[in-house]
Design a protein around this motif. Structure first.
Motif, mmCIF file in Angstrom:
data_model
loop_
_atom_site.group_PDB
_atom_site.id
_atom_site.type_symbol
_atom_site.label_atom_id
_atom_site.label_comp_id
_atom_site.label_asym_id
_atom_site.label_seq_id
_atom_site.Cartn_x
_atom_site.Cartn_y
_atom_site.Cartn_z
ATOM 1 N N SER A 36 0.899 -1.167 0.165
ATOM 2 C CA SER A 36 0.014 -0.365 -0.159
ATOM 3 C C SER A 36 1.323 1.130 0.324
ATOM 4 O O SER A 36 1.553 1.523 1.207
ATOM 5 C CB SER A 36 -0.827 0.011 1.319
ATOM 6 O OG SER A 36 -1.383 1.357 0.951
ATOM 7 N N TYR A 37 0.447 2.076 -1.187
ATOM 8 C CA TYR A 37 1.491 3.612 -1.097
ATOM 9 C C TYR A 37 0.296 4.614 -1.599
ATOM 10 O O TYR A 37 -0.173 4.683 -1.067
ATOM 11 C CB TYR A 37 2.399 3.573 -2.704
ATOM 12 C CG TYR A 37 3.500 2.389 -2.816
ATOM 13 C CD1 TYR A 37 4.213 1.919 -1.887
ATOM 14 C CD2 TYR A 37 3.229 1.319 -3.074
ATOM 15 C CE1 TYR A 37 4.722 1.169 -2.180
ATOM 16 C CE2 TYR A 37 3.983 0.010 -3.611
ATOM 17 C CZ TYR A 37 4.839 -0.431 -2.660
ATOM 18 O OH TYR A 37 5.591 -1.340 -2.660
ATOM 19 N N VAL A 38 1.317 5.404 -0.625
ATOM 20 C CA VAL A 38 0.427 6.805 -0.158
ATOM 21 C C VAL A 38 1.117 7.795 -0.687
ATOM 22 O O VAL A 38 2.672 7.886 -1.232
ATOM 23 C CB VAL A 38 0.180 7.107 0.800
ATOM 24 C CG1 VAL A 38 -0.804 8.829 0.893
ATOM 25 C CG2 VAL A 38 -0.953 6.411 1.666
ATOM 26 N N HIS A 82 4.752 7.670 0.385
ATOM 27 C CA HIS A 82 4.826 6.726 1.908
ATOM 28 C C HIS A 82 4.786 5.587 1.374
ATOM 29 O O HIS A 82 4.317 5.274 0.849
ATOM 30 C CB HIS A 82 4.196 6.732 2.756
ATOM 31 C CG HIS A 82 4.081 8.409 2.652
ATOM 32 N ND1 HIS A 82 4.645 9.587 4.152
ATOM 33 C CD2 HIS A 82 3.411 10.105 2.679
ATOM 34 C CE1 HIS A 82 5.132 10.687 4.620
ATOM 35 N NE2 HIS A 82 3.697 10.838 3.529
ATOM 36 N N GLU A 83 5.138 4.334 1.669
ATOM 37 C CA GLU A 83 4.454 3.231 1.960
ATOM 38 C C GLU A 83 3.585 2.627 3.922
ATOM 39 O O GLU A 83 4.059 3.584 4.426
ATOM 40 C CB GLU A 83 5.660 2.190 2.071
ATOM 41 C CG GLU A 83 4.840 0.657 1.589
ATOM 42 C CD GLU A 83 5.920 -0.343 1.076
ATOM 43 O OE1 GLU A 83 5.887 -1.629 1.351
ATOM 44 O OE2 GLU A 83 6.976 0.120 1.394
ATOM 45 N N GLN A 84 2.439 2.460 2.832
ATOM 46 C CA GLN A 84 1.517 2.323 4.642
ATOM 47 C C GLN A 84 2.655 0.354 5.271
ATOM 48 O O GLN A 84 1.900 -0.499 4.589
ATOM 49 C CB GLN A 84 0.690 1.763 4.268
ATOM 50 C CG GLN A 84 -0.401 2.320 5.626
ATOM 51 C CD GLN A 84 -2.047 2.479 5.928
ATOM 52 O OE1 GLN A 84 -1.778 2.711 4.603
ATOM 53 N NE2 GLN A 84 -2.087 3.189 6.215
ATOM 54 N N ARG A 85 3.036 0.514 6.394
ATOM 55 C CA ARG A 85 3.245 -0.038 6.938
ATOM 56 C C ARG A 85 2.644 -0.309 8.055
ATOM 57 O O ARG A 85 3.216 -0.047 9.347
ATOM 58 C CB ARG A 85 5.050 -0.761 7.200
ATOM 59 C CG ARG A 85 5.775 -0.335 5.626
ATOM 60 C CD ARG A 85 7.391 -0.571 5.983
ATOM 61 N NE ARG A 85 7.744 0.468 4.475
ATOM 62 C CZ ARG A 85 8.710 -0.009 4.854
ATOM 63 N NH1 ARG A 85 10.083 0.462 5.481
ATOM 64 N NH2 ARG A 85 9.162 0.514 3.204
ATOM 65 N N GLU A 88 1.286 2.241 10.074
ATOM 66 C CA GLU A 88 1.862 3.637 9.237
ATOM 67 C C GLU A 88 2.247 3.769 8.721
ATOM 68 O O GLU A 88 3.225 2.309 7.750
ATOM 69 C CB GLU A 88 3.045 3.277 10.686
ATOM 70 C CG GLU A 88 2.630 3.335 12.317
ATOM 71 C CD GLU A 88 3.471 3.673 13.262
ATOM 72 O OE1 GLU A 88 4.236 3.410 12.750
ATOM 73 O OE2 GLU A 88 3.163 3.489 14.726
ATOM 74 N N LEU A 89 2.540 4.615 8.039
ATOM 75 C CA LEU A 89 3.080 5.467 6.989
ATOM 76 C C LEU A 89 4.361 5.957 7.187
ATOM 77 O O LEU A 89 4.755 6.661 8.189
ATOM 78 C CB LEU A 89 2.367 6.924 6.802
ATOM 79 C CG LEU A 89 1.279 6.911 6.218
ATOM 80 C CD1 LEU A 89 0.720 8.094 6.026
ATOM 81 C CD2 LEU A 89 0.755 6.147 4.709
#
Length: 426
Positions: A36-38, A82-85, A88-89
């Protein structure tokens, strides 16, 4: 932070939604399905959205990420990836973009030096060496402008005639009409203006200047009539030759005085018979106050409603001597690097003058919107551009050393700077 990704394009149309590709520079940094990327978008000067940042629509496209950017107004934009991990971003990288209104989007930035000397006047190297050295540091165009001599600029052109170059060498000279302290550059003119005022032509020149002066009104106190009118004569003849007449280093401090005299400089700035002002010129480190004064005077003239075209030039007298060369230059936004298009860009005030002293942050001077854009391009574009120019310069020098491979190598490189900018622009 290490830059794992690059964004293309980075130059976008203002007030439009553009698709920007964030691509990995290394396969190990590829964007992966299931992750998931933001992407957050900040408009540096803010416009459009009520609050910043806003989240961009994005989707995977192969190993890259396609992002929709709503680029409101003409300004810089920042994308934060950002990558969502684990809910959290985790910030990965920031990207800087710039949106332009149509007039600038249709133009391309070209770097050039319009005032330089070779060993034919008071410089140190042959014209061809000076020219190749300009390409080596990222110039797109230049002219040799030796004192009272037009031929050296033609010598520079002949040295590379017929080669497949993206670099443009134009004719020029520094014009010194007799008994006149004003230094004037003829950039791009098709004939020598010096030749019309010296030797067997000097009597005719003086008679023409005096005749023209007779019909003119009284001049301000301290303005020498002959000197001023001889400047008019020079600028008129440069235009007749199809060149740009540049008023050079008006606050040059020498022999405990400014040269030319302050009253004459003020009258020239008030009447503006020149085509462009050398806003930033070739001053050594101990002389940079002169450039500061020129910028301050330019701003004062603009406050008074007197707009003028500007350039920056190194006035270099040696490309290997460690002073001046590459310190000062022009960025002109033109439709092409042809002489006519560069002239049009400068005359219509699509240019800035740049100070780039070694060890200091480059500083652009000129119209506000162009200064903002220039500082962005110096930071985000010209480093890659200059690297490509240096590759071309290597083979220009090889050509001067009679390397038979040089023409073929240059042909293989031709068009790479153009392709770079097209990849950067939407």
């Amino acid at each position: 932070m290490k830059r794992l990704y690059e964004a293309r394009p980075i130059i976008l149309p203002a007030d439009s939604v553009s698709k920007v590709i964030l691509a990995p520079k290394d396969p190990a940094a590829a964007f992966l399905p299931g992750h998931s990327y933001v992407v957050e978008h900040y408009a540096v000067e803010s416009a459009g959205a009520a609050t910043w940042p806003v989240r961009c629509a994005c989707r995977l496209r192969g190993d890259s990420l396609e992002v929709e950017v709503d680029a409101a107004a003409e300004q810089e934009h920042v994308l934060r990836l950002h990558e969502q991990r684990a809910g959290e971003l985790q910030s990965l990288q920031d990207f800087s973009l710039y949106s332009l209104r149509k007039d600038l989007l249709q133009r391309r930035p070209y770097k050039g030096d319009l005032h330089m000397h070779s060993h034919h006047s008071d410089g140190k190297e042959p014209p061809a060496v000076v020219s190749a050295a300009c390409r080596e540091i990222g110039m797109d165009f230049m002219a040799i402008t030796d004192h009272n001599k037009y031929e050296p600029s033609l010598e520079a052109q002949r040295a590379f005639a017929g080669l497949p170059l993206d670099f443009h060498i134009f004719p020029g000279e520094e014009v010194h009409t007799p008994d006149n302290p004003v230094h004037i550059v003829n950039f791009g003119g098709s004939f020598s203006v010096n030749a019309l005022s010296r030797n067997e032509h000097e009597v005719e020149f003086r008679a023409e200047v005096l005749k023209r002066a007779e019909g003119m009104p009284e001049f301000p106190v301290g303005v020498d009539r002959y000197r001023y009118v001889s400047c008019l004569w020079a600028f008129d003849n440069i235009r007749r030759a199809g060149g740009i007449g540049i008023f050079c280093h008006p606050y040059w401090y020498t022999a405990h005085q400014y040269a030319p005299p302050a009253a004459l400089t003020s009258f020239l700035l008030e009447t503006r018979p020149f085509d462009a002002l050398e806003l930033i010129g070739g001053y050594r480190r101990g002389e940079t106050t002169s450039n500061l004064l020129q910028v301050a005077r330019y701003n004062q003239e603009r406050i008074c409603g007197r707009e003028m075209s500007i350039v920056g030039s190194s006035d270099s007298h040696g490309v290997r001597c460690g002073e001046l060369f590459g310190w000062y230059y022009t960025i002109a936004w033109a439709r092409s690097p042809s002489l006519e298009d560069l002239k049009e860009s400068i005359l219509n005030r699509y240019s800035v003058a740049v100070e780039a002293l070694p060890g200091e942050t480059p500083r652009a001077h000129g119209p506000f919107r162009l200064v903002k854009l220039a500082q962005y391009l110096i930071r985000e574009y010209f480093q890659a551009h200059d690297t490509l120019c240096a590759q071309e310069a290597k083979w220009m020098f090889s050509h001067l050393a009679n390397d038979a491979q040089a023409a073929g190598k240059l042909a293989a490189l031709q068009g790479q700077t153009e392709r770079l900018y097209h990849a950067c622009r939407a």
